[in-house]
Design a protein around this motif. Structure first.
Motif, PDB file in Angstrom:
ATOM      1  N   GLY A  73       0.808  -1.207   0.000  1.00  0.00           N
ATOM      2  CA  GLY A  73       0.000   0.000   0.000  1.00  0.00           C
ATOM      3  C   GLY A  73       0.844   1.261   0.000  1.00  0.00           C
ATOM      4  N   GLN A  74       1.947   1.227   0.725  1.00  0.00           N
ATOM      5  CA  GLN A  74       2.842   2.389   0.740  1.00  0.00           C
ATOM      6  C   GLN A  74       3.450   2.616  -0.637  1.00  0.00           C
ATOM      7  N   GLU A  75       3.804   1.536  -1.327  1.00  0.00           N
ATOM      8  CA  GLU A  75       4.313   1.669  -2.688  1.00  0.00           C
ATOM      9  C   GLU A  75       3.246   2.223  -3.621  1.00  0.00           C
ATOM     10  N   GLU A  76       2.002   1.799  -3.419  1.00  0.00           N
ATOM     11  CA  GLU A  76       0.903   2.286  -4.247  1.00  0.00           C
ATOM     12  C   GLU A  76       0.710   3.795  -4.064  1.00  0.00           C
ATOM     13  N   LEU A  77       0.768   4.251  -2.817  1.00  0.00           N
ATOM     14  CA  LEU A  77       0.621   5.685  -2.574  1.00  0.00           C
ATOM     15  C   LEU A  77       1.759   6.469  -3.223  1.00  0.00           C
ATOM     16  N   LEU A  78       2.974   6.006  -3.064  1.00  0.00           N
ATOM     17  CA  LEU A  78       4.118   6.703  -3.654  1.00  0.00           C
ATOM     18  C   LEU A  78       4.000   6.754  -5.169  1.00  0.00           C
ATOM     19  N   ALA A  79       3.550   5.651  -5.766  1.00  0.00           N
ATOM     20  CA  ALA A  79       3.371   5.648  -7.209  1.00  0.00           C
ATOM     21  C   ALA A  79       2.276   6.623  -7.622  1.00  0.00           C
ATOM     22  N   LEU A  80       1.206   6.692  -6.832  1.00  0.00           N
ATOM     23  CA  LEU A  80       0.091   7.577  -7.154  1.00  0.00           C
ATOM     24  C   LEU A  80       0.505   9.046  -7.114  1.00  0.00           C
ATOM     25  N   VAL A  81       1.311   9.424  -6.140  1.00  0.00           N
ATOM     26  CA  VAL A  81       1.671  10.843  -6.026  1.00  0.00           C
ATOM     27  C   VAL A  81       2.694  11.268  -7.072  1.00  0.00           C
ATOM     28  N   THR A  82       3.300  10.315  -7.775  1.00  0.00           N
ATOM     29  CA  THR A  82       4.247  10.721  -8.819  1.00  0.00           C
ATOM     30  C   THR A  82       3.549  11.497  -9.933  1.00  0.00           C
ATOM     31  N   THR A  83       2.252  11.240 -10.116  1.00  0.00           N
ATOM     32  CA  THR A  83       1.501  11.943 -11.168  1.00  0.00           C
ATOM     33  C   THR A  83       0.507  12.943 -10.579  1.00  0.00           C
ATOM     34  N   SER A  84       0.702  13.313  -9.331  1.00  0.00           N
ATOM     35  CA  SER A  84      -0.243  14.213  -8.654  1.00  0.00           C
ATOM     36  C   SER A  84       0.399  15.560  -8.353  1.00  0.00           C
ATOM     37  N   ASP A  85      -0.441  16.535  -8.135  1.00  0.00           N
ATOM     38  CA  ASP A  85       0.022  17.887  -7.827  1.00  0.00           C
ATOM     39  C   ASP A  85      -0.045  18.191  -6.335  1.00  0.00           C
ATOM     40  N   VAL A  86      -1.039  17.603  -5.654  1.00  0.00           N
ATOM     41  CA  VAL A  86      -1.303  17.931  -4.251  1.00  0.00           C
ATOM     42  C   VAL A  86      -1.585  16.649  -3.479  1.00  0.00           C
ATOM     43  N   LEU A  87      -1.049  16.556  -2.277  1.00  0.00           N
ATOM     44  CA  LEU A  87      -1.429  15.510  -1.332  1.00  0.00           C
ATOM     45  C   LEU A  87      -1.985  16.176  -0.087  1.00  0.00           C
ATOM     46  N   ARG A 105      10.058  11.364   1.952  1.00  0.00           N
ATOM     47  CA  ARG A 105       9.901  10.280   0.970  1.00  0.00           C
ATOM     48  C   ARG A 105       8.986  10.717  -0.168  1.00  0.00           C
ATOM     49  N   LEU A 106       7.928  11.444   0.145  1.00  0.00           N
ATOM     50  CA  LEU A 106       7.015  11.924  -0.887  1.00  0.00           C
ATOM     51  C   LEU A 106       7.729  12.861  -1.856  1.00  0.00           C
ATOM     52  N   ARG A 107       8.582  13.719  -1.304  1.00  0.00           N
ATOM     53  CA  ARG A 107       9.303  14.658  -2.161  1.00  0.00           C
ATOM     54  C   ARG A 107      10.377  13.955  -3.005  1.00  0.00           C
ATOM     55  N   GLU A 108      10.857  12.829  -2.529  1.00  0.00           N
ATOM     56  CA  GLU A 108      11.811  12.066  -3.343  1.00  0.00           C
ATOM     57  C   GLU A 108      11.172  11.615  -4.652  1.00  0.00           C
ATOM     58  N   VAL A 109       9.934  11.154  -4.579  1.00  0.00           N
ATOM     59  CA  VAL A 109       9.276  10.640  -5.782  1.00  0.00           C
ATOM     60  C   VAL A 109       8.602  11.748  -6.586  1.00  0.00           C
TER      61      VAL A 109
END
Length: 401
Positions: A73-87, A105-109
């Motif tokens: 699930g953590q990998e899924e979230l990180l993958a999702l935010v790679t194409t997102s503007d806002v979390l 970690r979010l800013r890394e991806v």
């Protein structure tokens, strides 16, 4: 507006349930943003237990189920935010850090990601880890007793102010990013929003320079007409409106009183106004007040609002496409248009998991049966629930564990 909503092309991932997060993302969705609501697998947002409430706040959004307590699930979230503007993070401070998907970690991806932490008391301070809901935040901020009485109104002022602070943060983040500034990290606190709102009461108290707020004029309040209609008068500190009110009510001797004189004799003048209004039938009083440009409004029930002439003229209601469900439209008008969607009703829990995670190579892990969790019906044409009259304060607005 040229048919293009202002936030078209903006993708927002929201981890914030209950009331403030969903209301904020509803407004942002109406402005054109794509909103992906990430819900937990054990039933999703707790407010789903109140279907009409959930349906109102979550139309035009996608629902994706992700188990953030699992490495997958953590990998899924990180993958999702790679194409997102806002979390939008609605958990208590440091929860995402403990899960291994914190800000660093979010800013890394995604270095351009705008991160908004929306909590009851903010990330810092002795109350930062406390749980809470709308009423508890209002109590701690002094809003429950600030008028001298204990007011447990069910109107969720704290949640609404928190939602607007989230919207403000998103817009500021998007604007500054357009200017090539680094992506910003927002710490939104419902408690802070309440303290800011109470500034006109707090600062005079702290500085010992008078009574906070605006002293109540005798012509500012509610009164009852001869036919038992309740009218709200808004005569506040302006002599022209006081003089006009006195002309309508026949209070000739009081017409030239100054503001200070009106304050000095407030109770006596209020009784005279009440007695005068009690002699008027509502239609005649309305005609006279309109003719003299006196600020007033009728105390209407919620049942009347759909047919309110101003609501109709401003086109504040709409129908969701392919549905009989009526909704409240976005309050903003931009270039003569309301940028409201109304494309789909609130999603079933996990309805969009397969579709959205397909973009990130996780689709093969989901079967059709796993796509929709916790029910098979959309929030379409819902009947009213008898139990919805329960005090919602215990069900919304709190930080999530």
């Amino acid at each position: 507006m040229s048919g293009v909503a202002p936030l078209s092309g903006v993708r927002i991932v929201s981890l914030a349930g209950q009331y403030p997060g969903p209301y904020a993302t509803l407004l942002l969705s109406d402005l054109g943003a794509e909103v992906i609501f990430v819900e937990r697998p054990d039933g999703g947002d707790p407010v789903r237990s109140f279907p009409s409430f959930f349906a109102t706040l979550n139309r035009d959004k996608a629902s994706v189920v992700i188990d953030l307590k699992s490495s997958k699930g953590q990998e899924e979230l990180l993958a999702l935010v790679t194409t997102s503007d806002v979390l939008i993070d609605g958990f208590r401070p440091n929860v995402l850090n403990r899960l291994g998907v914190g800000r660093d970690r979010l800013r890394e991806v995604n270095p351009q990601l705008i991160i908004i932490s929306a909590t009851g008391y903010g990330r810092t301070g002795p109350y930062s880890a406390r749980s809470g809901h709308d009423l508890t935040y209002r109590a701690e901020a002094g809003m429950v007793t600030f008028d001298g009485s204990v007011n447990q109104s069910s109107l969720p002022i704290a949640d609404v102010l928190g939602a607007h602070a989230i919207v403000e943060s998103v817009l500021i983040g998007l604007f500054t990013r357009q200017l090539k500034e680094p992506s910003l990290d927002f710490d939104v606190s419902i408690f802070d929003a309440l303290i800011s709102t109470l500034s006109i009461y707090l600062e005079p108290l702290w500085n010992e320079d008078g009574t906070g707020g605006f002293p109540a004029e005798p012509g500012y309040g509610t009164f009852t007409t001869a036919d038992k209609q309740i009218i709200a008068l808004g005569v506040a500190h302006e002599d022209k409106f006081w003089q006009a009110l006195c002309a309508v009510l026949g209070l000739i001797e009081e017409q030239q009183l100054t503001s200070n004189e009106r304050f000095a004799h407030r109770d006596k003048l209020r009784r005279r106004i009440a007695n005068a209004i009690a002699c008027f039938e509502a239609p005649l009083l309305e005609a006279q007040l309109l003719a003299h440009d006196v600020p007033f409004g009728w105390a209407r029930s919620l049942d009347e609002i759909a047919n309110h002439p101003q609501v109709i003229a401003r086109e504040l209601t709409g129908n969701i496409q392919n549905s009989q469900r009526t909704y409240v439209r976005q309050p903003l008008i931009i270039d003569g248009e309301r940028p409201t969607k109304g494309h789909r009703t609130a999603p079933v829990l996990g309805e969009d998991t397969t579709t959205i995670l397909t973009e990130h190579r996780f689709a093969e892990d989901y079967t059709e049966n796993e796509q929709i969790i916790g029910g098979s019906e959309r929030f379409n044409d819902l009947p009213g629930e008898q139990g919805f009259a329960l005090d919602m304060q215990s069900q919304k607005g709190g930080a999530n564990d």
